[in-house]
Write an enzyme that holds these catalytic residues in place. Structure first.
Site, PDB file in Angstrom:
ATOM      1  N   LEU A   1      65.346  81.547  45.616  1.00  0.00           N
ATOM      2  CA  LEU A   1      65.625  80.230  46.205  1.00  0.00           C
ATOM      3  C   LEU A   1      64.746  80.048  47.447  1.00  0.00           C
ATOM      4  O   LEU A   1      65.212  80.017  48.566  1.00  0.00           O
ATOM      5  CB  LEU A   1      67.120  80.148  46.565  1.00  0.00           C
ATOM      6  N   HIS A   2      63.451  79.933  47.202  1.00  0.00           N
ATOM      7  CA  HIS A   2      62.484  79.789  48.299  1.00  0.00           C
ATOM      8  C   HIS A   2      62.424  78.337  48.746  1.00  0.00           C
ATOM      9  O   HIS A   2      63.181  77.499  48.238  1.00  0.00           O
ATOM     10  CB  HIS A   2      61.112  80.309  47.855  1.00  0.00           C
ATOM     11  N   ALA A   3      61.535  78.041  49.677  1.00  0.00           N
ATOM     12  CA  ALA A   3      61.579  76.736  50.349  1.00  0.00           C
ATOM     13  C   ALA A   3      61.469  75.550  49.394  1.00  0.00           C
ATOM     14  O   ALA A   3      62.277  74.628  49.444  1.00  0.00           O
ATOM     15  CB  ALA A   3      60.480  76.665  51.405  1.00  0.00           C
TER      16      ALA A   3
ATOM     17  N   GLU B   1      59.766  76.304  37.582  1.00  0.00           N
ATOM     18  CA  GLU B   1      58.699  77.264  37.939  1.00  0.00           C
ATOM     19  C   GLU B   1      58.557  78.338  36.855  1.00  0.00           C
ATOM     20  O   GLU B   1      59.184  78.259  35.818  1.00  0.00           O
ATOM     21  CB  GLU B   1      59.038  77.945  39.270  1.00  0.00           C
TER      22      GLU B   1
END
Lengths: 137, 88
Positions: free
Chosen positions: B14-16, B87
């Site tokens: 859960l990156h930016a 992604e």
């Protein structure tokens, strides 16, 4: 709505703003600007240019939040010449969380003076010593 | 109130930008939505809140929604996470 002006050394402000926009999945919003301070800047000439930028933003927006990188540095010293209570506020030590939060708060239409404490708090909260939390994981 | 557990499976976690997609999606609904790990619960409409979860790949998170469109919002968010935020 207050304007946001990032006043920082070299390309730092542009890069912070570009990064914040990428994270927020948006184009550069209206009323958010970067004002780069060149490493070899002439203080008086740069102040003159900053005066003009701030005057223009004030005439259009009524109030401005200036975010600077380093207290004691030239960008902050220049920004401090613009301080006007209730109209131009300056928060130093800008980091990405502060800028993101400022852009989000700006969109809500909240008054500048009402979000200063929250911005400072968010910026500080976002500094985490990982060893303080890693044991909980 | 509805809730569901889901595993974060995309490579970067859960990156930016993934968090931004989640927050944008949550913002389209009227319900109050939270996302939580075992340690932290965050407002799913707050980018800085969601980032505090520091949820990497293979972290289990709980989505809770309460409000007029709670079911739709829960399904949409679960879809987004299960589809790896578009992604990988």
């Amino acid at each position: 709505m207050f304007g946001i002006l990032v006043v920082a050394h070299g390309e730092l402000g542009n890069l912070l703003l570009d990064t914040a926009n990428k994270i927020l999945l948006q184009e550069t919003p209206e009323n958010v600007f970067s004002f780069p301070i060149a490493w070899d800047c002439d203080f008086a000439k740069t102040k003159e240019a900053l005066d003009k930028k701030v005057d223009k933003m004030l005439s259009e927006l009524g109030s401005i939040l200036i975010l600077t990188d380093l207290f004691g540095g030239t960008p902050t010293n220049l920004a401090m010449t613009q301080f006007k209570k209730n109209k131009v506020q300056i928060l130093t030590g800008v980091n990405l969380p502060i800028l993101i939060k400022a852009i989000i708060l700006q969109k809500t239409g909240v008054a500048l003076e009402e979000c200063l404490s929250e911005l400072r708090m968010k910026g500080q909260e976002a500094i985490v010593l990982v060893s303080d939390i890693i044991g909980e994981k | 109130m509805v809730e569901k557990d889901v595993m974060i499976t995309n490579r970067l976690g859960l990156h930016a930008r993934a968090a931004a997609k989640l927050v944008n999606l949550a913002g389209k609904y009227h319900s109050h939505i939270t996302i939580s790990t075992e340690q932290i619960c965050a407002d799913a409409k707050s980018i800085l809140g969601v980032l505090t979860l520091a949820a990497g790949k293979d972290t289990m998170v709980k989505i809770e929604a309460e409000g007029p469109d709670e079911k739709e919002s829960l399904e949409a968010i679960i879809d987004l996470i299960e589809n790896k935020f578009g992604e990988d």
